[in-house]
Design a protein around this motif. Structure first.
Motif, PDB file in Angstrom:
ATOM      1  N   LEU A  10       1.030  -1.171   0.236  1.00  0.00           N
ATOM      2  CA  LEU A  10       0.288  -0.403   0.408  1.00  0.00           C
ATOM      3  C   LEU A  10       0.378   1.160   0.589  1.00  0.00           C
ATOM      4  O   LEU A  10       0.676   2.196  -0.962  1.00  0.00           O
ATOM      5  N   HIS A  11       1.474   1.513   1.108  1.00  0.00           N
ATOM      6  CA  HIS A  11       2.205   2.928   1.000  1.00  0.00           C
ATOM      7  C   HIS A  11       3.808   2.828   1.444  1.00  0.00           C
ATOM      8  O   HIS A  11       3.927   1.299   2.378  1.00  0.00           O
ATOM      9  N   LEU A  12       5.064   3.662   1.577  1.00  0.00           N
ATOM     10  CA  LEU A  12       6.263   3.415   1.840  1.00  0.00           C
ATOM     11  C   LEU A  12       6.093   4.865   2.779  1.00  0.00           C
ATOM     12  O   LEU A  12       5.879   5.408   1.691  1.00  0.00           O
ATOM     13  N   PHE A  13       6.719   4.900   3.653  1.00  0.00           N
ATOM     14  CA  PHE A  13       6.765   6.191   4.172  1.00  0.00           C
ATOM     15  C   PHE A  13       8.544   5.563   4.967  1.00  0.00           C
ATOM     16  O   PHE A  13       8.997   5.117   5.308  1.00  0.00           O
ATOM     17  N   VAL A  14       9.156   6.983   4.357  1.00  0.00           N
ATOM     18  CA  VAL A  14      10.492   7.335   5.203  1.00  0.00           C
ATOM     19  C   VAL A  14      10.615   7.989   6.488  1.00  0.00           C
ATOM     20  O   VAL A  14       9.602   9.177   5.905  1.00  0.00           O
ATOM     21  N   VAL A  15      10.355   8.214   7.771  1.00  0.00           N
ATOM     22  CA  VAL A  15      11.025   9.119   8.855  1.00  0.00           C
ATOM     23  C   VAL A  15      12.438   8.972   8.870  1.00  0.00           C
ATOM     24  O   VAL A  15      12.972   8.058   9.626  1.00  0.00           O
ATOM     25  N   ASN A  16      12.608  10.516   9.093  1.00  0.00           N
ATOM     26  CA  ASN A  16      14.064  10.892   9.937  1.00  0.00           C
ATOM     27  C   ASN A  16      14.387  10.347  11.263  1.00  0.00           C
ATOM     28  O   ASN A  16      13.093  10.449  11.913  1.00  0.00           O
ATOM     29  N   ARG A  17      15.500  10.565  11.982  1.00  0.00           N
ATOM     30  CA  ARG A  17      16.445  10.814  12.756  1.00  0.00           C
ATOM     31  C   ARG A  17      15.149  10.811  14.066  1.00  0.00           C
ATOM     32  O   ARG A  17      14.935  11.398  15.448  1.00  0.00           O
TER      33      ARG A  17
END
Lengths: 152, 152
Positions: free
Chosen positions: B4-11
């Motif tokens: 469905l989705h891909l998301f990337v969260v930084n530090r």
């Protein structure tokens, strides 16, 4: 995959029942207040995760309830009932989740056949502040959990 | 068996990349995405705190949400040693999400980190990365549909 603990929350987050099944009493530094803070954290986490899950799930799906949350060292299995009660069961060493289906079924049983029978059908049942300690919920629950293959 | 989705969260909890991987995924506005990204970042930390047992290593361990199963989807999170979280959601029962996430991390290092104009912790705007993820997702989904495994 031992059962660590079970909490039951009402829909406003108040703890109705809690019990720790973990064996090692060695690190029993947590006092009552700390444990109560921790339970608030558990409820808050499940509450917010449900919101996140609802916005990420396809809109065709109506059931947005969180079934399980796995962290590095433990897995929290959660069952939310139609009346808003939340059962949260912590299992430790559950990396491969082989018993996920059976645990979910067991939690459904704990609600349908133990909570309803022992607490809701108790003659002194009060829907707002049920007195779980005065019923035989704990005895019945213990007997049921011990009989499960994943209890120890 | 659809991603469905891909998301990337930084530090520090900022969302640096988000995209949908199929038409089944619900449309989510940019502001909503930023909210989901930072909410997930906090819940990741809260989940580790709320768990009755922790991974050894204290603050340095990569403890936090690894997998969440709900009625409508399964969410898998992978935190790198540098604190970046890659989060992939898919329909329930999709296998090997963890493996796919590791491959996405490899693509990130190849396509994004090696870009001389990329600044750390900043939004990812690499076309190369987007295409590489598309190719990976297609490959995995075809592999799954060609060889129907035991997973239902």
């Amino acid at each position: 995959m031992p059962v660590h603990s079970l909490h039951v929350f009402d829909r406003k987050g108040k703890t109705l029942f809690t019990k720790c099944y973990a064996q090692n009493k060695a690190n029993k530094v947590d006092d009552g207040e700390q444990l109560s803070e921790k339970r608030k954290l558990v409820f808050g986490m499940l509450f917010s995760l449900k919101e996140v899950a609802a916005s990420l799930s396809p809109s065709s799906i109506k059931d947005n309830g969180v079934h399980s949350v796995q962290t590095g060292a433990s897995t929290c299995y959660c069952l939310e009932t139609a009346s808003g009660l939340r059962f949260a069961l912590y299992i430790t060493d559950d990396a491969d989740k082989t018993h996920a289906r059976s645990i979910r079924k067991a939690m459904q049983h704990a609600y349908n056949d133990i909570w309803i029978q022992s607490v809701v059908r108790s003659p002194l049942y009060n829907p707002v502040t049920p007195n779980v300690q005065a019923t035989n919920f704990e005895t019945n629950l213990d007997a049921f959990l011990v009989s499960q293959s994943w209890y120890r | 068996m659809v991603f469905l989705h891909l998301f990337v969260v930084n530090r520090s909890g900022g969302l640096i990349h988000h995209r949908h991987l199929s038409n089944k995924a619900p449309k989510i506005g940019t502001n909503e995405w930023l909210r989901i990204g930072s909410t997930f970042h906090s819940l990741h930390a809260i989940a580790a705190e709320a768990s009755p047992v922790r991974l050894p290593g204290g603050k340095n361990s990569n403890d936090g949400i690894e997998e969440m199963v709900t009625g409508g989807m399964v969410l898998r999170s992978f935190q790198t040693r540098t604190g970046i979280k890659f989060v992939l959601t898919a329909e329930p029962q999709t296998p090997d999400l963890g493996q796919v996430l590791k491959e996405i991390y490899v693509l990130y290092t190849e396509c994004v980190l090696k870009d001389p104009f990329y600044e750390l912790e900043m939004p990812i705007r690499s076309e190369l990365f987007v295409h590489a993820v598309d190719a990976l997702v297609e490959r995995v989904q075809n592999a799954v549909s060609i060889s129907p495994t035991k997973h239902r």
